[in-house]
Motif scaffolding. Structure first.
Motif: not given
Length: 226
Positions: A192-193, A189, A131, A127-129
């Motif tokens: 980065f997200a 999160t 960003g 999910h974070l990758w």
């Protein structure tokens, strides 16, 4: 009554005050209260972990992990400038905890927690990758691996402990590892997200609760050796 009996209350009050200060944008108070809360946790840990024979191998590493955590807390008071130093400080903290936990149970002696934490880490990281900046991708992977190994090994120690009261303290350790992992997941999160509403509340409450649970794994002063 001895001061050590009041330390859990001091930890709670300092944590509430720190989170409130951040919410009210009282930066100078937050800069004092955030490291002070972790310092109170160190003080709470200091007399513990001296009753059982194996704790001569675990206590020093838990204390080192706490001191590295305090360094990370200070670094992350400056979220951008201090991020790398904070990441390295907490990486060292997780490695210290992992080393302490493997003094009690062989690394990955029970594989199921590692599978569960691996799936959790993979889901969060995917999910974070998008960003994560390219220069940070390598350090973030290393950090996630160490963090999840720490949490999983805490679960191994906690759920394989059989004798009372070690089994009860082991459950606290397993919970502490989980809370620490969840705290870092929210922090990552948020960074980065996209922003997480009330991120400081969730990150710090989970973090300090997790650290306190890890400390609760160490035997209190006065426990008799078997």
């Amino acid at each position: 009554m001895r001061l050590s009996r009041f330390l859990p209350l001091l930890i709670l009050l300092a944590a509430i005050a720190a989170i409130a200060a951040d919410g009210a944008r009282l930066t100078s108070y937050f800069f004092v209260l955030k490291p002070l809360t972790t310092f109170f946790i160190i003080a709470y840990a200091w007399p513990r972990g001296q009753a059982l024979p194996q704790e001569s191998r675990t206590r020093p590493w838990v204390l080192r992990g706490l001191w590295f955590s305090l360094g990370g807390d200070v670094a992350l008071l400056w979220p951008e400038q201090g991020f790398i130093f904070g990441l390295l400080s907490f990486l060292c903290a997780h490695l210290c905890y992992l080393w302490a936990f493997t003094r009690v149970q062989r690394f990955a002696a029970w594989p199921w927690p590692f599978l569960g934490y691996g799936l959790l880490a993979g889901g969060v990281l995917s999910h974070l990758w998008p960003g994560v900046p390219t220069p940070l991708q390598g350090p973030v992977i290393v950090y996630v691996l160490c963090l999840t190994a720490m949490g999983a090994q805490a679960a191994v120690v906690g759920w394989r402990a059989q004798a009372e009261p070690e089994a009860v303290r082991g459950r606290w350790l397993a919970l502490g590892g989980l809370l620490f992992v969840l705290s870092d997941a929210v922090l990552a999160t948020n960074k980065f997200a996209g922003p997480v509403p009330q991120a400081t509340l969730y990150v710090l409450s989970l973090y300090w609760a997790g650290q306190t649970c890890i400390v609760a794994w160490l035997s209190p002063k006065g426990v008799k050796t078997s």
